[in-house]
Design a protein around this motif. Structure first.
Motif, mmCIF file in Angstrom:
data_model
loop_
_atom_site.group_PDB
_atom_site.id
_atom_site.type_symbol
_atom_site.label_atom_id
_atom_site.label_comp_id
_atom_site.label_asym_id
_atom_site.label_seq_id
_atom_site.Cartn_x
_atom_site.Cartn_y
_atom_site.Cartn_z
ATOM 1 N N THR A 60 0.806 -1.227 0.000
ATOM 2 C CA THR A 60 0.000 0.000 0.000
ATOM 3 C C THR A 60 0.834 1.268 0.000
ATOM 4 N N ASP A 61 2.157 1.148 0.002
ATOM 5 C CA ASP A 61 3.007 2.331 0.108
ATOM 6 C C ASP A 61 3.653 2.722 -1.213
ATOM 7 N N LEU A 62 3.337 2.023 -2.293
ATOM 8 C CA LEU A 62 3.959 2.303 -3.578
ATOM 9 C C LEU A 62 2.949 2.876 -4.550
ATOM 10 N N ARG A 63 3.410 3.819 -5.374
ATOM 11 C CA ARG A 63 2.521 4.511 -6.310
ATOM 12 C C ARG A 63 1.906 3.538 -7.319
ATOM 13 N N MET A 64 2.727 2.710 -7.952
ATOM 14 C CA MET A 64 2.250 1.734 -8.933
ATOM 15 C C MET A 64 1.842 0.462 -8.185
ATOM 16 N N ALA A 65 0.727 0.548 -7.452
ATOM 17 C CA ALA A 65 0.324 -0.550 -6.566
ATOM 18 C C ALA A 65 -0.017 -1.818 -7.348
ATOM 19 N N ASP A 66 -0.605 -1.680 -8.543
ATOM 20 C CA ASP A 66 -0.956 -2.865 -9.330
ATOM 21 C C ASP A 66 0.300 -3.635 -9.739
ATOM 22 N N PHE A 67 1.326 -2.910 -10.162
ATOM 23 C CA PHE A 67 2.560 -3.588 -10.552
ATOM 24 C C PHE A 67 3.261 -4.159 -9.324
ATOM 25 N N ALA A 68 3.208 -3.451 -8.203
ATOM 26 C CA ALA A 68 3.802 -3.985 -6.980
ATOM 27 C C ALA A 68 3.099 -5.278 -6.559
ATOM 28 N N HIS A 69 1.770 -5.307 -6.727
ATOM 29 C CA HIS A 69 1.021 -6.534 -6.423
ATOM 30 C C HIS A 69 1.426 -7.657 -7.370
ATOM 31 N N LEU A 70 1.626 -7.337 -8.637
ATOM 32 C CA LEU A 70 2.091 -8.331 -9.599
ATOM 33 C C LEU A 70 3.458 -8.874 -9.196
ATOM 34 N N CYS A 71 4.355 -7.998 -8.755
ATOM 35 C CA CYS A 71 5.669 -8.455 -8.289
ATOM 36 C C CYS A 71 5.532 -9.382 -7.082
ATOM 37 N N ALA A 72 4.617 -9.040 -6.172
ATOM 38 C CA ALA A 72 4.392 -9.903 -5.005
ATOM 39 C C ALA A 72 3.851 -11.265 -5.433
ATOM 40 N N GLN A 73 2.948 -11.283 -6.419
ATOM 41 C CA GLN A 73 2.440 -12.556 -6.939
ATOM 42 C C GLN A 73 3.557 -13.376 -7.587
ATOM 43 N N LEU A 74 4.428 -12.701 -8.351
ATOM 44 C CA LEU A 74 5.545 -13.390 -8.991
ATOM 45 C C LEU A 74 6.467 -14.006 -7.947
ATOM 46 N N ASP A 75 6.719 -13.273 -6.864
ATOM 47 C CA ASP A 75 7.569 -13.806 -5.801
ATOM 48 C C ASP A 75 6.923 -15.021 -5.139
ATOM 49 N N THR A 76 5.607 -14.945 -4.905
ATOM 50 C CA THR A 76 4.907 -16.073 -4.282
ATOM 51 C C THR A 76 4.952 -17.304 -5.177
ATOM 52 N N ALA A 77 4.833 -17.088 -6.482
ATOM 53 C CA ALA A 77 4.792 -18.212 -7.422
ATOM 54 C C ALA A 77 6.169 -18.794 -7.701
ATOM 55 N N THR A 78 7.218 -17.956 -7.656
ATOM 56 C CA THR A 78 8.543 -18.421 -8.093
ATOM 57 C C THR A 78 9.657 -18.204 -7.076
ATOM 58 N N GLY A 79 9.461 -17.275 -6.121
ATOM 59 C CA GLY A 79 10.535 -16.955 -5.190
ATOM 60 C C GLY A 79 11.622 -16.087 -5.777
ATOM 61 N N PHE A 80 11.307 -15.332 -6.836
ATOM 62 C CA PHE A 80 12.314 -14.524 -7.528
ATOM 63 C C PHE A 80 12.840 -13.347 -6.688
ATOM 64 N N GLY A 81 11.984 -12.719 -5.882
ATOM 65 C CA GLY A 81 12.385 -11.503 -5.176
ATOM 66 C C GLY A 81 12.180 -10.249 -5.989
ATOM 67 N N ALA A 82 11.105 -10.221 -6.787
ATOM 68 C CA ALA A 82 10.848 -9.066 -7.646
ATOM 69 C C ALA A 82 10.434 -7.836 -6.837
ATOM 70 N N LEU A 83 9.626 -8.022 -5.795
ATOM 71 C CA LEU A 83 9.157 -6.868 -5.023
ATOM 72 C C LEU A 83 10.298 -6.152 -4.305
ATOM 73 N N PRO A 84 11.201 -6.864 -3.592
ATOM 74 C CA PRO A 84 12.357 -6.153 -3.015
ATOM 75 C C PRO A 84 13.206 -5.461 -4.077
ATOM 76 N N ALA A 85 13.345 -6.079 -5.240
ATOM 77 C CA ALA A 85 14.125 -5.455 -6.318
ATOM 78 C C ALA A 85 13.428 -4.192 -6.817
ATOM 79 N N TYR A 86 12.098 -4.221 -6.887
ATOM 80 C CA TYR A 86 11.346 -3.036 -7.320
ATOM 81 C C TYR A 86 11.496 -1.911 -6.301
ATOM 82 N N ARG A 87 11.413 -2.243 -5.019
ATOM 83 C CA ARG A 87 11.605 -1.220 -3.984
ATOM 84 C C ARG A 87 12.998 -0.616 -4.070
ATOM 85 N N ALA A 88 14.001 -1.465 -4.271
ATOM 86 C CA ALA A 88 15.372 -0.965 -4.355
ATOM 87 C C ALA A 88 15.552 -0.065 -5.573
ATOM 88 N N SER A 89 14.894 -0.412 -6.676
ATOM 89 C CA SER A 89 15.020 0.429 -7.873
ATOM 90 C C SER A 89 14.382 1.793 -7.657
#
Length: 491
Positions: free
Chosen positions: A351-380
């Protein structure tokens, strides 16, 4: 047979057209024609040099033995059909990606037979969509995609990463998340900005990412000179890619923000004084360049930096693109498999990111694969905030002043008082001159600080405005603790 017994040419054309085509209108009043049983729709007023409804109507009449008709008869018949279609139900048309029934989405393969990919909760299939479910609109930018391969076992994703020169695994998973987002018609995705040293293959990687969605005809373009030209390019395709950017003017920066999150443009209709037409657009956007200079805060929230590195082994263009073309069906199939897998999982929406839909997609990708997309998005985003601050002397001065406030403390002044305070702090004891673009009035300062609010908040400084009986004020608050994703790990 007397002339009175003959049907006028316009009636022959109108009868034939209504037997072989379905006519409907969109919400903006544009009337489209759709061949019976075929998902591709064309505007009946199109005078394009290829693929217009006027042409397919003329060819159909000739091949079915009705002969060749002059332009006047065709115009009168189409005027009549357009008037009839205005009473039909409204149905949208889509380019490349569309929502379907029962939670499914569609991907247009750009084929003449209309076959498309239906992505549904349990998998994906290649079908010809029902014209009443999906109406495809095609332009000269709509390239043909290959038939995606089934049962790829994720080999296509690995092949794509080998072809691109992404610097880190975090960059790779962000690129994958963006591609999955491009297959969603309702998910706004940030614009990837491919950066890296000269010779890192930024343009090549950009083309490869775009062509997964747009086909082998997809390419990069030079940045348009103004917003109107950008809108024209965006409206004609799904993914728009701008190459070799070295500078973004404020107007173009604002236009890019609008393309990413969606906006509407209203213009006067041609040959009229009082009529207008509306152009709504929200499209995936991709940018490449070594550096675009100073980035504004609102654009930084809509960018996705993807860094590349120079390859250790060079390959010829012919060899590289031959391998890519061969791998594209497998790449597309693996992307579709991963998209189904990601959409099937549940994840909490940040809820703290402007592009919340994409952040949710990153969280889904992490849940499905364990990639770590959401932490990478925050760092970017954190890195982009640093870029915004480094390019804005006012932001640097505000943070310098905030260091004088106790953690958890606040300070309130009028905007004019703040202007004097920050100007004195910047000038220092040596009274150095204020830089070009420095706010000249309290109102200008207030507007600049409003634009910088998200960037400053990411650094633990909140700026709020209010009003009392004495007038308006600006309040600066220094948070007692750093924002959660900036806290340093404990040792």
């Amino acid at each position: 047979m007397s002339d009175d017994d003959k049907n006028p040419a316009r009636e022959v054309i109108a009868d034939y057209a209504q037997q072989h085509f379905r006519y409907f209108r969109t919400a903006d009043g544009t009337v489209y024609a759709q061949k019976n049983g075929h998902p591709v729709a064309r505007p009946i007023r199109s005078q394009g040099t290829s693929g217009s409804h006027r042409q397919e109507l003329m060819v159909g009449l000739f091949k079915d033995g009705y002969g060749v008709f002059n332009g006047t008869a065709l115009k009168e018949a189409l005027d009549f059909i357009e008037a009839l279609a205005m009473s039909e139900d409204v149905q949208p048309v889509h380019i490349r990606v569309a929502p379907g029934f029962d939670g499914a989405t569609w991907l247009d393969l750009g084929r003449t037979d209309g076959q498309s990919v239906r992505i549904h909760p349990t998998g994906w299939d290649i079908l010809t969509p029902d014209p009443r479910e999906v109406c495809w609109r095609r332009t000269q930018l709509t390239g043909e995609l290959p038939m995606p391969a089934k049962d790829t076992n994720g080999k296509g994703i690995d092949a794509l990463m080998r072809l691109c020169n992404f610097a880190t695994a975090e960059t790779e998973c962000l690129a994958i998340a963006w591609l999955i987002g491009c297959l969603g018609p309702s998910v706004p995705v940030p614009a990837p900005f491919l950066t890296g040293p000269q010779g890192a293959g930024k343009s090549t990687a950009g083309r490869m990412l775009v062509r997964i969605i747009e086909g082998m005809s997809g390419d990069l373009r030079r940045a348009p000179r103004d917003e109107e030209n950008l809108i024209a390019a965006v409206a004609a395709g799904w993914v728009t890619a701008l190459d070799n950017l070295s500078h973004l003017t404020p107007d173009l920066s604002d236009a890019v923000c609008c393309v990413v999150t969606g906006a509407e443009n209203v213009k006067r209709a041609l040959f009229t004084d009082g009529d207008v037409y509306r152009v709504g657009y929200r499209r995936p956007l991709l940018l490449t360049g070594i550096d675009v200079g100073v980035i504004r805060g609102d654009l930084a929230e809509r960018l996705l930096p993807l860094r590349l590195e120079r390859p250790s082994v060079r390959r010829t263009e012919a060899e590289l693109w031959a391998d890519y073309a061969q791998a594209l069906p497998v790449i597309l199939g693996s992307l579709l498999d991963l998209t189904v897998k990601v959409r099937a999982v549940e994840a909490e929406t940040p809820t703290d990111l402007r592009m919340a839909d994409f952040a949710h997609l990153c969280a889904q990708l992490d849940t499905a694969t364990g990639f770590g997309a959401l932490p990478a998005y925050r760092a970017s985003l954190d890195d982009l905030n640093d870029d915004v601050i480094e390019g804005d002397l006012l932001a640097q001065t505000v943070l310098q002043h905030a260091d004088t406030i106790e953690p958890g403390g606040e300070q309130r002044m009028t905007s004019t008082e703040w202007l004097h305070c920050l100007s004195r702090l910047y000038a220092g004891d040596d009274y150095r001159p204020l830089p070009k673009g420095w706010p000249t009035t309290g109102k200008v300062l207030s507007d600049r600080l409003k634009r910088l609010q998200p960037t400053l908040a990411a650094r633990g400084v909140l700026i709020e405005t209010g009003r009392t009986s004495d007038g308006r004020y600006l309040e600066m608050t220094r948070l007692a603790t750093s924002p959660p994703h900036e806290q340093q790990p404990a040792f």
